[in-house]
Design an enzyme around this catalytic site. Structure first.
Site, PDB file in Angstrom:
ATOM      1  N   ARG A 203      94.019   2.907  -3.022  1.00 30.77           N
ATOM      2  CA  ARG A 203      96.150   2.783  -3.175  1.00 30.77           C
ATOM      3  C   ARG A 203      97.052   2.511  -2.305  1.00 30.77           C
ATOM      4  NH1 ARG A 203      93.307   7.383  -5.128  1.00 30.77           N
ATOM      5  NH2 ARG A 203      92.926   7.629  -8.143  1.00 30.77           N
ATOM      6  N   LYS A 228      95.369  10.223  -4.340  1.00 34.44           N
ATOM      7  CA  LYS A 228      96.402  10.517  -5.403  1.00 34.44           C
ATOM      8  C   LYS A 228      95.961  12.182  -6.381  1.00 34.44           C
ATOM      9  CE  LYS A 228      98.662   8.584  -9.244  1.00 34.44           C
ATOM     10  NZ  LYS A 228      98.294   7.333 -10.195  1.00 34.44           N
ATOM     11  N   HIS A 282     100.319  -2.953  -6.409  1.00 35.13           N
ATOM     12  CA  HIS A 282      99.088  -1.959  -6.939  1.00 35.13           C
ATOM     13  C   HIS A 282      98.331  -3.053  -8.292  1.00 35.13           C
ATOM     14  CE1 HIS A 282      97.025   1.969  -8.585  1.00 35.13           C
ATOM     15  NE2 HIS A 282      96.549   1.193  -9.143  1.00 35.13           N
ATOM     16  N   ARG A 285      95.054  -3.455  -6.419  1.00 32.80           N
ATOM     17  CA  ARG A 285      93.442  -2.301  -6.644  1.00 32.80           C
ATOM     18  C   ARG A 285      92.401  -3.025  -7.474  1.00 32.80           C
ATOM     19  NH1 ARG A 285      91.751   3.131  -6.200  1.00 32.80           N
ATOM     20  NH2 ARG A 285      91.580   4.100  -7.888  1.00 32.80           N
ATOM     21  N   HIS A 308      88.296   6.620  -8.852  1.00 33.88           N
ATOM     22  CA  HIS A 308      88.274   7.742 -10.474  1.00 33.88           C
ATOM     23  C   HIS A 308      87.873   8.707 -10.734  1.00 33.88           C
ATOM     24  CE1 HIS A 308      89.846   3.510 -10.400  1.00 33.88           C
ATOM     25  NE2 HIS A 308      91.027   4.296 -10.882  1.00 33.88           N
ATOM     26  N   TYR A 317      90.326  -0.584 -15.237  1.00 37.23           N
ATOM     27  CA  TYR A 317      90.983  -1.584 -14.004  1.00 37.23           C
ATOM     28  C   TYR A 317      89.553  -2.243 -14.267  1.00 37.23           C
ATOM     29  CZ  TYR A 317      94.798   2.266 -12.199  1.00 37.23           C
ATOM     30  OH  TYR A 317      95.292   2.486 -12.078  1.00 37.23           O
TER      31      TYR A 317
END
Length: 335
Positions: A203, A228, A282, A285, A308, A317
């Site tokens: 990120r 995050k 983003h 990513r 994740h 993703y």
């Protein structure tokens, strides 16, 4: 008349009202709030609840609350740069609302604010703004002696529905166009930042907080103590990522000493120069994680790299290119 309510912070707020005057105080324990309310009611019955006591604690404007919140609360958050930037923008553009006394604010004020913002901003941005507005007023009420007669006016405001799902992948020629455009950038760190984003799937905030003391070029790993989702992780580095890091100067503790806002602005400028439409930082990513899967890594291995928390989030993703799937089906001879 006394009322006692539990605030989102977990504190108990006691409010005593009599003859148009009120006084509030917050406590960690309900018993303390109840005791204070009884004593204050007795004072009110004796005529000792003076106007000075009731209005003095409610003299702050929303703007004053937000400035104090920005300096005392936001500054301690990991998202301090972005949130401070957003608060400063609110103070500049919404001066009429910012100049209102907090005890005069009503939900309708923030409904109007939401409806105006959603015309030009994404739903996720509006939801974040309503979030720190609500928290700022909670803190002002719980810790700074402010009085909100009808409760926090932001709390009942309906939030816009967020749909963050994106399937944006880099199209042919776009990556090279970005690299060509970034060569014209005033920041020499933008090209290595973009390259590392695509090579690692990290990120933006993780890349910008990466420190040299956590980089092990021999083992080809970088340790991220803060992420995050709150879980530390070690990210394996590809040979390309190692080469980029080896070429970076070490004049700072951080590998990429840039602010989040400066990167946001620089990326928007270079995207426009490159002629690449509807691409966010983003999305790099997203592209990286999808490439990891396409290269043959298992979802568990990709999860270790990307951080994740569960495979369901990771699947958002991993939009594999349809042509690749068609080719694989043809290779195995499935009818």
């Amino acid at each position: 008349m006394a009322t006692i309510v539990k605030r989102p912070s977990g504190k108990w707020q006691a409010t005593v009202r009599k003859d148009g005057q009120s006084r509030s105080m917050s406590f960690h324990k309900r018993a303390d709030a109840t005791k204070w309310a009884r004593e204050t009611e007795l004072s009110a019955d004796r005529g000792l609840l003076t106007p000075a006591l009731s209005v003095g604690a409610s003299e702050m404007t929303l703007g004053e609350v937000l400035r104090k919140y920005r300096d005392d609360v936001t500054s301690e958050k990991r998202c301090a740069d972005n949130e401070s930037y957003a608060i400063n923008g609110f103070l500049r553009k919404c001066s009429q609302l910012a100049n209102k006394k907090v005890n005069k604010l009503r939900s309708a004020d923030f409904v109007h604010y939401r409806d105006q913002r959603i015309k030009s901003m994404k739903a996720a941005t509006v939801v974040r703004e309503l979030g720190w507005l609500q928290h700022a007023l909670d803190v002002a009420c719980d810790d700074w002696g402010q009085n909100l007669p009808q409760g926090n006016p932001v709390k009942p405001v309906r939030r816009p529905k967020i749909d963050n799902r994106r399937e944006r992948r880099l199209q042919e020629g776009e990556w090279q166009a970005l690299l060509n455009a970034v060569n014209q950038s005033r920041s020499p760190l933008m090209k290595p930042l973009l390259t590392l984003a695509l090579a690692t799937g990290m990120r933006r905030g993780e890349l910008l907080s990466m420190q040299w003391r956590h980089v092990d070029l021999e083992r080809r790993t970088v340790f991220l103590p803060q992420t995050k989702n709150g879980r530390a992780r070690t990210v394996p580095l590809s040979p390309n990522a190692v080469a980029v890091l080896m070429d970076l100067p070490r004049a700072d503790d951080r590998c990429l000493p840039l602010s989040g806002n400066s990167v946001r602005l620089a990326f928007e400028r270079l995207r426009q120069r490159a002629g690449v439409i509807d691409l966010t930082f983003h999305d790099l990513r997203h592209e990286a994680v999808s490439r990891f899967v396409e290269s043959g890594l298992s979802l568990a291995q990709v999860q270790m790299i990307s951080g994740h928390r569960d495979l369901r989030m990771l699947m958002r993703y991993t939009h594999l290119q349809t042509d690749d799937i068609v080719a694989k089906l043809a290779a195995v001879g499935l009818d």
